[in-house]
Structure formats: C-alpha cells, structure tokens
Motif scaffolding. Sequence first.
Motif, PDB file in Angstrom:
ATOM      1  N   GLN A 299       0.809  -1.216   0.000  1.00 11.62           N
ATOM      2  CA  GLN A 299       0.000   0.000   0.000  1.00 11.62           C
ATOM      3  C   GLN A 299       0.844   1.268   0.000  1.00 11.62           C
ATOM      4  O   GLN A 299       0.304   2.370   0.107  1.00 11.62           O
ATOM      5  CB  GLN A 299      -0.948   0.010   1.206  1.00 11.62           C
ATOM      6  CG  GLN A 299      -2.086  -0.992   1.095  1.00 11.62           C
ATOM      7  CD  GLN A 299      -3.047  -0.925   2.276  1.00 11.62           C
ATOM      8  OE1 GLN A 299      -2.973  -1.741   3.184  1.00 11.62           O
ATOM      9  NE2 GLN A 299      -3.945   0.048   2.262  1.00 11.62           N
TER      10      GLN A 299
ATOM     11  N   ASP B 150       4.338   3.566  -1.716  1.00 10.76           N
ATOM     12  CA  ASP B 150       5.052   3.850  -2.962  1.00 10.76           C
ATOM     13  C   ASP B 150       6.504   3.394  -2.814  1.00 10.76           C
ATOM     14  O   ASP B 150       7.406   4.193  -2.562  1.00 10.76           O
ATOM     15  CB  ASP B 150       4.978   5.352  -3.261  1.00 10.76           C
ATOM     16  CG  ASP B 150       5.788   5.748  -4.486  1.00 10.76           C
ATOM     17  OD1 ASP B 150       5.948   4.902  -5.390  1.00 10.76           O
ATOM     18  OD2 ASP B 150       6.278   6.896  -4.520  1.00 10.76           O
TER      19      ASP B 150
ATOM     20  N   VAL C  71      -5.621  -6.161   2.179  1.00 13.29           N
ATOM     21  CA  VAL C  71      -5.551  -4.767   1.718  1.00 13.29           C
ATOM     22  C   VAL C  71      -6.952  -4.161   1.688  1.00 13.29           C
ATOM     23  O   VAL C  71      -7.170  -3.027   2.139  1.00 13.29           O
ATOM     24  CB  VAL C  71      -4.889  -4.688   0.328  1.00 13.29           C
ATOM     25  CG1 VAL C  71      -5.024  -3.277  -0.249  1.00 13.29           C
ATOM     26  CG2 VAL C  71      -3.418  -5.085   0.417  1.00 13.29           C
TER      27      VAL C  71
ATOM     28  N   ASP D 217      -8.419  -0.370   2.158  1.00 15.51           N
ATOM     29  CA  ASP D 217      -8.083   0.312   0.908  1.00 15.51           C
ATOM     30  C   ASP D 217      -8.687  -0.469  -0.265  1.00 15.51           C
ATOM     31  O   ASP D 217      -7.985  -1.163  -1.002  1.00 15.51           O
ATOM     32  CB  ASP D 217      -6.560   0.407   0.756  1.00 15.51           C
ATOM     33  CG  ASP D 217      -6.142   1.377  -0.340  1.00 15.51           C
ATOM     34  OD1 ASP D 217      -7.000   1.741  -1.165  1.00 15.51           O
ATOM     35  OD2 ASP D 217      -4.955   1.753  -0.379  1.00 15.51           O
TER      36      ASP D 217
ATOM     37  N   ARG E 230      -7.039   0.100  -3.818  1.00 15.67           N
ATOM     38  CA  ARG E 230      -5.766  -0.595  -4.055  1.00 15.67           C
ATOM     39  C   ARG E 230      -6.001  -2.086  -4.238  1.00 15.67           C
ATOM     40  O   ARG E 230      -5.373  -2.718  -5.095  1.00 15.67           O
ATOM     41  CB  ARG E 230      -4.810  -0.345  -2.880  1.00 15.67           C
ATOM     42  CG  ARG E 230      -3.437  -1.014  -3.009  1.00 15.67           C
ATOM     43  CD  ARG E 230      -2.680  -0.550  -4.232  1.00 15.67           C
ATOM     44  NE  ARG E 230      -1.262  -0.908  -4.138  1.00 15.67           N
ATOM     45  CZ  ARG E 230      -0.409  -0.881  -5.160  1.00 15.67           C
ATOM     46  NH1 ARG E 230      -0.845  -0.529  -6.363  1.00 15.67           N
ATOM     47  NH2 ARG E 230       0.862  -1.203  -4.996  1.00 15.67           N
TER      48      ARG E 230
ATOM     49  N   GLU F   6      -7.128  -2.671  -7.706  1.00 16.53           N
ATOM     50  CA  GLU F   6      -6.008  -2.524  -8.645  1.00 16.53           C
ATOM     51  C   GLU F   6      -5.142  -3.779  -8.652  1.00 16.53           C
ATOM     52  O   GLU F   6      -4.703  -4.237  -9.710  1.00 16.53           O
ATOM     53  CB  GLU F   6      -5.171  -1.301  -8.269  1.00 16.53           C
ATOM     54  CG  GLU F   6      -4.017  -1.049  -9.230  1.00 16.53           C
ATOM     55  CD  GLU F   6      -3.170   0.142  -8.815  1.00 16.53           C
ATOM     56  OE1 GLU F   6      -2.365   0.603  -9.640  1.00 16.53           O
ATOM     57  OE2 GLU F   6      -3.301   0.597  -7.653  1.00 16.53           O
TER      58      GLU F   6
ATOM     59  N   TYR G  81       3.079  -3.829  -9.473  1.00 11.74           N
ATOM     60  CA  TYR G  81       2.343  -2.994  -8.509  1.00 11.74           C
ATOM     61  C   TYR G  81       3.200  -1.926  -7.842  1.00 11.74           C
ATOM     62  O   TYR G  81       2.687  -1.129  -7.071  1.00 11.74           O
ATOM     63  CB  TYR G  81       1.616  -3.830  -7.461  1.00 11.74           C
ATOM     64  CG  TYR G  81       2.399  -4.888  -6.717  1.00 11.74           C
ATOM     65  CD1 TYR G  81       3.238  -4.558  -5.652  1.00 11.74           C
ATOM     66  CD2 TYR G  81       2.264  -6.234  -7.051  1.00 11.74           C
ATOM     67  CE1 TYR G  81       3.917  -5.541  -4.954  1.00 11.74           C
ATOM     68  CE2 TYR G  81       2.935  -7.222  -6.351  1.00 11.74           C
ATOM     69  CZ  TYR G  81       3.768  -6.874  -5.301  1.00 11.74           C
ATOM     70  OH  TYR G  81       4.440  -7.840  -4.603  1.00 11.74           O
ATOM     71  N   TRP G  82       4.528  -1.896  -8.121  1.00  8.75           N
ATOM     72  CA  TRP G  82       5.380  -0.805  -7.665  1.00  8.75           C
ATOM     73  C   TRP G  82       6.142  -0.219  -8.850  1.00  8.75           C
ATOM     74  O   TRP G  82       6.449  -0.925  -9.817  1.00  8.75           O
ATOM     75  CB  TRP G  82       6.401  -1.294  -6.634  1.00  8.75           C
ATOM     76  CG  TRP G  82       5.845  -1.576  -5.274  1.00  8.75           C
ATOM     77  CD1 TRP G  82       4.869  -0.904  -4.615  1.00  8.75           C
ATOM     78  CD2 TRP G  82       6.252  -2.641  -4.396  1.00  8.75           C
ATOM     79  NE1 TRP G  82       4.641  -1.464  -3.386  1.00  8.75           N
ATOM     80  CE2 TRP G  82       5.482  -2.530  -3.224  1.00  8.75           C
ATOM     81  CE3 TRP G  82       7.200  -3.661  -4.478  1.00  8.75           C
ATOM     82  CZ2 TRP G  82       5.624  -3.399  -2.149  1.00  8.75           C
ATOM     83  CZ3 TRP G  82       7.350  -4.538  -3.427  1.00  8.75           C
ATOM     84  CH2 TRP G  82       6.564  -4.407  -2.267  1.00  8.75           C
TER      85      TRP G  82
END
Length: 551
Positions: free
Chosen positions: A211, A213, A243, A269, A272, A275, A291-292
């Motif tokens: 969750q 960055d 999540v 979240d 997220r 996603e 995902y990052w």
Amino acid sequence: MATFLEHLAARVAYQHAQRVYRRFVATLGDLAGSEQRALRRALSVVRGSELARRHGLDRVRSIVDLRRALPLMTYDDYRPIIDRVCDGAVGELFSRGTRLHMFATSSGTTAAPKRVPVTGAFVEDYRRGWNTFGLKMLSDHPEAVLRAILQSSGRHDVDRTPAGVPCGAITGLLARTQKRIVRRFYVGRPEIAHIDDPSGRYYALMRLGVQRDVAFAVTANPATLIQMARTADEQSETLIRDVRDGTLTPTMVPEQYVRQVLSAKLRPDPARAAELERLRAEHGQLRPRDYWSIAFVACWIGGSLGHYLQRLRQWWGEVPVRDVGLLASEGRVSIPLEDNTPVGVLDVTSGVFEFIPADQEQQAQPETLGPAEVVAGGEYVVVLSNTSGLLRYRLGDVVRVHGRLGATPLVEFLHRAGRVASVAGEKLTEHQVTSAVQMACEELGIAECDFIIAPRWDDPPHYVLRCTAAQETLAPAVDGALCRQNEEYASRRRSQRLGPLVSVKLAPVELAAWDRRLRETRRGAAEQFKRPCLLTTPEEHELHFPEAGGS
C-alpha cells in the motif's frame, strides 16, 4: 506521502550525508593516511586488554609493527578469547569500560557459530559504510529519494551469551537504532524479525509495503527478494483481502503482539485491492514489477549469486541492480559505486586491510600485501583488522582487483577460500559435509560410504548427495545434520531459499572413473590425491557430472 517537515529533515540529512560522502572520496586518494587512521581506531578498542598485553599491541604504531607483533589469526584462533568475553571477561579482548552492544553470529567451519563482538565503534563504522553506500546509490537514482524502502533485517537478539549480551544479526541492531526520520521511509518494522515462520516474515513485509510507494528493495541475498515476491504471489488472495479490509491475517502472522504492532496503522483500501486484482488478472500473477514503480534493487550479485539475476528480474523488472558490497558479520570490505557490477572500492575507513595471494592461502603464515601493493587482475584472500577486536583476521573471502579509484583498490568478490559452497549465502564447508554424512550414517546405523555433495541450480537451488549407499533415508538424515552443523544452511532451508538435499546413486565404476580423471587433471603424486567431498559450484558439478544440470 512525506510531510513538509519530513522533506525538510530529509534535505538536511541528505546534505550531511553528502559531506560524509565527500570525506569518504577524499580518503581514497590518501591511502596511507586512511590506513593509519583505521589502525589507530582498531587498536583503541583493544588497548590495555589481555590480548594487547600478551602481544605487545600497546607498542604498535604502524602496520609494520602490527605484522611483527601479531600472527595472522583465524576465528578458531580467536574463539577461546571470545568465549571468555561471552562469559563476561570483556578485558580479555577489549579496553577497560568497553560496552558490547551484541555479538553478530555467522556460520563457522565447525558446528559452533562464530560470534563477532560488536562495539560502539564497530557500529559507527558499519553504519558509516551503509550510509556511504546508500548516499551514492540515491545520488545515482534521485527518483527514489523520499519514497518508501523495502528492507529485510534480521533479529539482533536470537540468543544471549552467559553474560546476557544479545547474539544475532547486526542488521537488526542497525534497524532498531536508525534515525527516526529514516525509519519513517522503511516499509518494515523491527518486530517483523520476531515472526518465526520465514513465509510469515516475507508476507508481513509485502503486506505493509503493497500500500506504499516503494522505490527500491535492499537485502544482501537476492534469493530473499525472490522469495518475498513469490510469497506475495502465492498468497495473493489473502493479500488482496487484507488490503481491502485493512487487516493482517492471523494465519500468516500468528504472533499476536507482532500482529498488533504491525496492524496499528493499517486502513481499509478497496481501491488498491481492486487494482491488485486487475494486475493479477492481466499478468497471470502478482509481481512487484507491476504494482510498484521500482527504481532499482540492491543485493549481492558477485560470485555464484549472479545466477539469480534472471529470476530476480522476472519478479522485479528490468531495473538496475546495485551490489551491496563485500559485507560480512566481521565488517565491510567494499562499497560498490555503480550499478550492475559486483566491483566496489575498498572501504579504507572501516579497517586495515591486508591481502594474501590466493595461491598462498593454504600456508599457515604467508606474507601479506598492503592495498598499495596489490595488482590489477590479481586474486587475493582478505585479511582485516577493525574495531570488532579482530586484528589480522583471515576473513576467508577471495577477491579480484580491478584497478584503483584514486589510490584505493577496486575489488570484486569471487568466492570463499578453500572448499566452500554458497549458492544462497549458506557458506557450506567441506568439513561440515563430511561431518554431516558421518553423523547421518551413525544415526541410521549404516556403514559410511563414498560420497560427493554438490550444489545444483534449480528453483530453489539445492544440494545433491551422490553416494554409493542405497539407503533411501540417508539424504534427509544428512540434510538434518547439515542444518545442525551450519545455522545459515538451516536458515535458508527454513526460508525455502534452499530446497531439500536429494540423493543420486553413484556406482563404484562411475566413482573410479571420476577419480582417474581427477588424477590426470591434477598431475600430482598418487599418494597426494584427495578426492573432494564437496564440489563448490553448480558449474563444477556439471563439469564433472554433465547430466547434473538436468538430473
């Protein structure tokens, strides 16, 4: 999202780190001065100790004096002294009033682990090396600044000495004592190291990180990065649900206190989670590269560990990889300054370095060379003296010199000296494998057999026991004995970075043919021939047993 105050504090810290890095670069051109300063620091922690009295170390003023006063030492030479320090007799090795923060544990050549004393000065040196490494890394990748960091650290208090001093991973101590402003950017918390199951630790790190960055991931062993990514993918249903709901599933992290601490700031979240579900459906699996937005990863790529690079990039993407340097429990040797190479500059601020030419490593007391005397292309075994109290210590790592930066050598880690295999950082010695087979045969009540143990690349890599015995239970018994002999092998087995040892029948005629080929290759006297019981690399395994790559 970093706050204004965090940005301001980080900028101040960054400017300070730049000054530290400029001072470090300046030391590279003043090799003699750097060595002398490192010698004074190393001697300051042992001044007045029983070791110093016995060898006249209080009269040492130069590196030449040190060589005359003290022979080259192995850990087994130091072990009796360190054992007494563990019992509370700190004055055996250290100056009056020295406080030991912990003992960093590492695998030795016998079943008993090495315990490296960690003084305050040693912590300073170790942290300074990491800071220098980190600043150059972030300077080269400014897109990662002020973003989250995924870092795996061990536990610093796995055990305690009779005197009550913690024993464990120095990374755990560094994580707990890191500046608060820096800790804010870490994904993980020190409590994660208290999760017993490695899969649970990997899951907790990825759960906390997914969750945020995350800009980059750093851990010494590339196998750890692969296992972390694989765990998140294998547990993707649980991860996505956690999540969405803002939870941390108890079956993954059963330790209640740890779960409460880690869950404190988790929030639901749903966006997220949706996603992540979309990315999993799109790519067929859940990967960090998707995902990052990863700027780079940092891990070892030297020696045999470069084999992991292809699988590492399958999970993490085609990103730069920064080698973390030749770094041991006993101290830092090199600091890589560029991506995608294991070559780094000698960390002359952290200790005094000597080098044994590789072809003289078997000698009891070979002549050593200083950093100014080594030559490009030469291969050497590292000897170090630093603020851990270990002076003229035979580290046992073989490096190749790649020229100089300023006056200071650039070195690349090749392998451990002697017959040592390490495909996942386990540093398995020939002594350990022979002891393990003997223990297993005694346990099973069978006669000892001819055998060869060798590493094999697989997913995960594992060891192969080729033996003349037909006993099916021998392989698991040897595997268990190896775990008892070598705690780092055991750790990597538990964390699934190494698979279980498997056995392959070795016919006597095949063994005889192999012996014959070895004698012809080595061209030595027949009475001097000694069959190796441990092949040190998968490549050596495939060379001698061509079918090994696909067996």
